[in-house]
Design an enzyme around this catalytic site. Sequence first.
Site, PDB file in Angstrom:
ATOM      1  N   CYS A   1       0.892  -1.302  -0.118  1.00 28.82           N
ATOM      2  CA  CYS A   1       0.123   0.033  -0.125  1.00 28.82           C
ATOM      3  C   CYS A   1       0.801   1.133  -0.109  1.00 28.82           C
ATOM      4  O   CYS A   1       1.490   1.666   1.104  1.00 28.82           O
ATOM      5  CB  CYS A   1      -0.963  -0.148   1.203  1.00 28.82           C
ATOM      6  SG  CYS A   1      -2.001   1.323   1.252  1.00 28.82           S
TER       7      CYS A   1
ATOM      8  N   CYS B   1      -0.311   4.269   2.410  1.00 31.13           N
ATOM      9  CA  CYS B   1      -0.175   3.901   3.477  1.00 31.13           C
ATOM     10  C   CYS B   1       1.304   4.352   3.900  1.00 31.13           C
ATOM     11  O   CYS B   1       1.607   4.780   5.100  1.00 31.13           O
ATOM     12  CB  CYS B   1      -0.640   2.426   4.125  1.00 31.13           C
ATOM     13  SG  CYS B   1      -1.970   1.772   3.342  1.00 31.13           S
ATOM     14  N   ASP B   2       2.152   3.713   3.123  1.00 31.67           N
ATOM     15  CA  ASP B   2       3.512   3.308   3.484  1.00 31.67           C
ATOM     16  C   ASP B   2       4.511   4.275   2.855  1.00 31.67           C
ATOM     17  O   ASP B   2       5.797   4.512   3.279  1.00 31.67           O
ATOM     18  CB  ASP B   2       4.040   2.022   3.675  1.00 31.67           C
ATOM     19  CG  ASP B   2       2.929   1.077   4.621  1.00 31.67           C
ATOM     20  OD1 ASP B   2       2.627   1.675   5.547  1.00 31.67           O
ATOM     21  OD2 ASP B   2       2.710  -0.039   4.175  1.00 31.67           O
TER      22      ASP B   2
END
Length: 317
Positions: free
Chosen positions: A138, A141-142
């Site tokens: 992701c 997200c990261d």
Amino acid sequence: MPSQHAKVLILGSGPAGWTAAIYAARANLEPTVLHGPARGGQLMLTTEVENYPGFEHGIMGPKLMELFEAQAVRFGTKVVQAWATEVDLGKRPFTVKTLTDGDFTCDTLIVATGAEARWLNLPNETRIRDAGGGVSACATCDGAFFKNKELVVVGGGDTAMEEANFLTRYASKVTVVHRRDKLRASKIMADRAQANPKIAFVWDSEVVDVLDTNGNKRIRAVVLENYKTKARTEFACGGLFVAIGHKPNTELFTGKLDLDAKGYLVTQGKTTYTNVPGVFACGDVQDSVYRQAVTAAGTGCMAAIDAERWLEAHAHG
Ligand code: NDP
């Protein structure tokens, strides 16, 4: 074992399931959350979550899920760990059979079983991913954790192109590794990625291993195998993003609820209604587009409100 009844039964314990539980519990509907071994869902596999509103300095994914659960329990949610094996949605009350805890019946069912990223299933991929060592599925997200790193993205579809483009905001270079010599992605997404000067492509190749240094669980390279020549090379990188698709957890509902061509549950218009009255769906199990914790939580709230109103309208049979 006698069956247990709930006005609102929620399947799944990610952001969608817990949010549905918080809302249903506060509406005095005494919901039950049924969850499998992966309590907490996909956020249990992430490390720090920086984009969940309200946490200025970020929060660890598992901690965030612990807080969701505690809030749901505080208002009277019953939580049961039991693997659902079969559902009967043909008559009301609906029935959910479980492996260990007998049958659950319910007046309304909220499906929040989520989705799973597909992984390469390499032993070192799992080991380094679980340690937060630079393997992710992701970018949203990261990605921000990989400033000025050289990254590898695996996959040739729209997700891979989107992830690669997004990651160039942070990374010094992104290399897309694809197992064929032609992208599956839509032309517009492929063109955008190919025009991005920070993105390079390695064709006809698979990632066959992920390497760290002396078992320190921080990625330092991937091993690529050329599909045609079978030659293996080590490719240094500071992060690996696996973008080979997602799989919604809808096996229980095949033939029972409408699924789209990709296997996601179909909801009606701007609601969480499925095609079976009294059954609602929220979170990633019905969302192949946004797939964020906050959007899952938002649709969880919607599902609880839809269920509450549906119960009110059907209070007398
Ligand atoms: P796709 O199934 O479209 O693509 C998966 C890619 O991963 C393919 O290129 C496939 O290779 C490759 N792949 C699959 N398994 C492996 C493996 N084991 N090892 C190496 N490579 C592998 O999934 P996406 O997630 O990209 O897209 C899903 C859907 O969501 C699509 O319909 C897409 O259009 C849509 N989507 C739309 C977006 C948008 O419009 N903004 C953004 C993201 C997704 P191969 O090509 O050889 O099969």
